[in-house]
Write an enzyme that holds these catalytic residues in place. Structure first.
Site, PDB file in Angstrom:
ATOM      1  N   CYS A  85       0.836  -1.209   0.000  1.00 44.46           N
ATOM      2  CA  CYS A  85       0.000   0.000   0.000  1.00 44.46           C
ATOM      3  C   CYS A  85       0.871   1.260   0.000  1.00 44.46           C
ATOM      4  CB  CYS A  85      -1.000  -0.046   1.152  1.00 44.46           C
ATOM      5  SG  CYS A  85      -2.483   0.900   0.767  1.00 44.46           S
ATOM      6  N   HIS A 109      -3.561  -5.188   0.745  1.00 45.37           N
ATOM      7  CA  HIS A 109      -2.948  -5.658   1.991  1.00 45.37           C
ATOM      8  C   HIS A 109      -2.988  -7.186   2.073  1.00 45.37           C
ATOM      9  CE1 HIS A 109      -2.524  -1.748   4.016  1.00 45.37           C
ATOM     10  NE2 HIS A 109      -3.524  -1.408   3.231  1.00 45.37           N
ATOM     11  N   GLU A 168      -1.338  -9.069   3.858  1.00 37.36           N
ATOM     12  CA  GLU A 168      -1.124  -9.576   5.237  1.00 37.36           C
ATOM     13  C   GLU A 168      -2.420 -10.020   5.899  1.00 37.36           C
ATOM     14  OE1 GLU A 168      -0.811  -6.423   4.244  1.00 37.36           O
ATOM     15  OE2 GLU A 168      -1.361  -4.973   5.785  1.00 37.36           O
TER      16      GLU A 168
HETATM   17  N1  GLN Z   1      -2.188   6.719   2.725  1.00 39.42           N
HETATM   18  C1  GLN Z   1      -2.333   5.952   1.549  1.00 39.42           C
HETATM   19  C2  GLN Z   1      -3.713   6.065   0.945  1.00 39.42           C
HETATM   20  O1  GLN Z   1      -4.639   6.481   1.561  1.00 39.42           O
HETATM   21  C3  GLN Z   1      -1.974   4.495   1.798  1.00 39.42           C
HETATM   22  C4  GLN Z   1      -2.947   3.803   2.693  1.00 39.42           C
HETATM   23  C5  GLN Z   1      -2.403   2.534   3.266  1.00 39.42           C
HETATM   24  O2  GLN Z   1      -1.209   2.273   3.235  1.00 39.42           O
HETATM   25  N2  GLN Z   1      -3.265   1.726   3.826  1.00 39.42           N
HETATM   26  O3  GLN Z   1      -3.904   5.729  -0.197  1.00 39.42           O
END
Ligand code: GLN
Length: 535
Positions: free
Chosen positions: A382, A508, A510
């Site tokens: 992300c 994600h 994970e």
């Molecule tokens: N801050 C970034 C976004 O909003 C990444 C979010 C995250 O890593 N969960 O896109």
């Protein structure tokens, strides 16, 4: 008819109620019962999505895109349960439902009160777990007996037991039996008092589970049994485990906790099969391939729970490769004032996890550069993918002002930008791109090698995305787009082709890893890191 188990906590918080609940679910599932789980959180936030990781730890995201408590991660990892909207309720969510109904005139002129209206709403949420296909539903009540805010939940489960019939409900209370060093003794009084608090409300626990650092003596068991009004055999000890939290279920099974639950519910007796679990534990305890160190470069490093699922998934990757994985936690901000070598040398792999906000961004970008230039396996998740994209556009493609518009909205090269559908959203709670989305995988890549499938599905939680205007320049310079959302054409995975293992993803992974089945990207990241450590 679904049977219900309610798990409450006493004496102090952080006793590992979530892990205990998840362990019980895992044992019951292994015995062939279908199990559903949920957690009640007594705070006023509608969900933890808007809370700082420092307050709450990680926000766990379910398939259906609910932002939930991290205990749900334990439920999914231990017991393979798929959580959803019905798996986590907070006081905030309960009250919003009650207030909405009041505004709709749903209470027909009555005075709306905590009892019965709030407690009714809580019971309704508990019944969401009921179903023909669910044998046993487990509800964990957050907080500690005696907290003002947990009171309506305790009253609701008391009523629930009365209405469902006590033969269909088990109350399990988890307490602490502390060792007092100065006295050289373990003390049962706090547990007795905690059970006393429950009794005042009208709840008598069926089973008492005692967290302790040292083994309890027969005298402790007898005392707790007598003063808490609980059969001796239903007083269970849960000592700190030596090697891994995944030992908790087997320790509880040794004391026949799962057997007693079945006995109290009067259910048919199925055998417990722990073969696979024990095999997994064996490779945790005696890894055949030694150990490696992985750097996690993040912003909330001081708080262990902030990257809970990341650490767990790395651990699972270790299990899959028979390797012990040690994590070197690195504050991204610290990297900004130092050379990358000084903090990162010696690690076999570098992972940059998700996150929000500007602090530490340049440190994370520096970590990516170090991994890319030194052929160290890299995994970006992300925000970690955003950092990898910025680094690549700046340092390989020579767009020196490349940035994410999350951090610099004036940059001429926003390689990461706000998603179209996010542009008019003002509310912060529950409005990100959340939950499971499909992703098509490009064959002939390391991404494809990991997944072994053409179409996968992964969970998301973000507002910003890869700007597709940069796809061509990325490809021309050796960064392949290896995952694409088939419905919206969004870039979901990037992979540096001429590198031993460099993959970054928008989602994600994970959240979908478990000790029995490591996520393929984590498994292959650890495999590549092991290979690097040998070279
Ligand atoms: N801050 C970034 C976004 O909003 C990444 C979010 C995250 O890593 N969960 O896109």
């Amino acid at each position: 008819m679904t049977k219900h188990i309610f798990i409450t906590g006493g004496v102090v918080s952080s006793l590992g109620k979530g892990i205990t609940a998840a362990s019980i679910a895992m044992l019951l599932k292994q015995r062939g019962y279908t199990v559903a789980m949920q957690k009640m959180d007594p705070y006023l936030n509608v969900d933890p999505g808007t809370m700082s990781p420092y307050q709450h730890g990680e926000v766990y995201v379910t398939e259906d895109g609910t932002e939930t408590d991290l205990d749900l991660g334990h439920y999914e990892r231990f017991a393979g349960i798929t959580c959803n909207r019905s798996s986590n309720f907070t006081t905030g969510k309960i009250y919003s439902n009650v207030i909405r109904k009041e505004r709709e005139g749903g209470y027909l002129g009555k005075t709306v009160q905590v009892i019965p209206h709030v407690t009714d709403e809580i019971k309704k949420c508990i019944r969401e777990l009921d179903g023909n296909d669910i044998d046993i539903a487990i509800t964990e009540i957050g907080g500690t007996a005696g907290d003002i805010e947990s009171h309506p939940f305790l009253e609701a489960i008391r009523q629930f037991s009365h209405e469902a019939g006590t033969e269909n409900v088990i109350f399990i209370h988890l307490t602490l039996v502390p060792y007092i060093k100065a006295a050289g003794e373990m003390k049962t009084k706090p547990s007795q008092q905690s059970v006393g608090i429950l009794r005042e409300i009208g709840i008598i626990p069926d089973i008492l589970i005692c967290r302790c650092e040292r083994p309890m003596t027969e005298e402790h068991f007898e005392k707790l049994s007598l003063f808490c009004n609980i059969k001796r055999k239903y007083v269970i000890e849960e000592q700190d485990v030596k090697n891994s939290i995944y030992e908790v279920p087997t320790e509880l099974a040794k004391q026949r906790l799962d057997h007693f639950i079945i006995e109290i519910f009067n259910l048919r007796h199925n055998e417990l099969d722990l073969q696979k679990w024990n095999k997994m534990l064996n490779s945790v305890i005696n890894p055949q391939n030694g150990s490696i160190e992985i750097a996690v470069v993040g912003k909330y490093i001081s708080l262990k729970d902030a990257y809970k699922s990341i650490y767990e998934a790395l651990y699972h990757g270790g299990i899959a490769n028979d390797i012990e994985v040690n994590v070197r936690m690195i504050e991204a901000e610290e990297l900004e004032g130092q050379t990358a070598e000084s903090l990162l040398s010696g690690v076999s792999g570098i992972l940059v996890p998700g996150g929000f906000g500007h602090r530490g961004i340049e440190g994370k970008i520096k970590a990516v550069q170090f991994a890319r230039e030194n052929n160290i396996p890299f995994f970006g998740i992300c925000l970690g993918m955003h950092c990898a994209s910025i680094e690549f556009l700046r340092n390989v493609c020579n767009y020196t002002d490349a940035h994410s518009s999350e951090f610099n909205y004036q940059t001429k090269n926003p390689v990461i930008h706000l998603m179209e559908e996010q542009k008019n959203i003002k509310d912060k709670g529950g409005t990100m791109r959340l939950g499971a989305y499909k992703c098509g995988i490009k064959s002939g890549t390391k991404t494809a090698e990991a997944y072994g499938e053409k179409m996968i599905s992964e969970r998301h939680r973000h507002r910003y995305e890869f700007n597709s205007e940069y796809i061509t320049v990325f490809k021309e310079n050796g960064m392949e787009i290896t995952g694409i959302n088939p419905d919206k054409d969004l870039v979901e995975i990037i992979e540096l082709i001429e590198h031993p293992w460099f993959i970054a993803c928008q989602f994600h992974p994970e959240f979908k890893s478990s000790p029995l089945k490591s996520h393929p990207l984590f498994r292959d990241f650890i495999k590549a890191s092991f290979k690097y450590s040998q070279s």
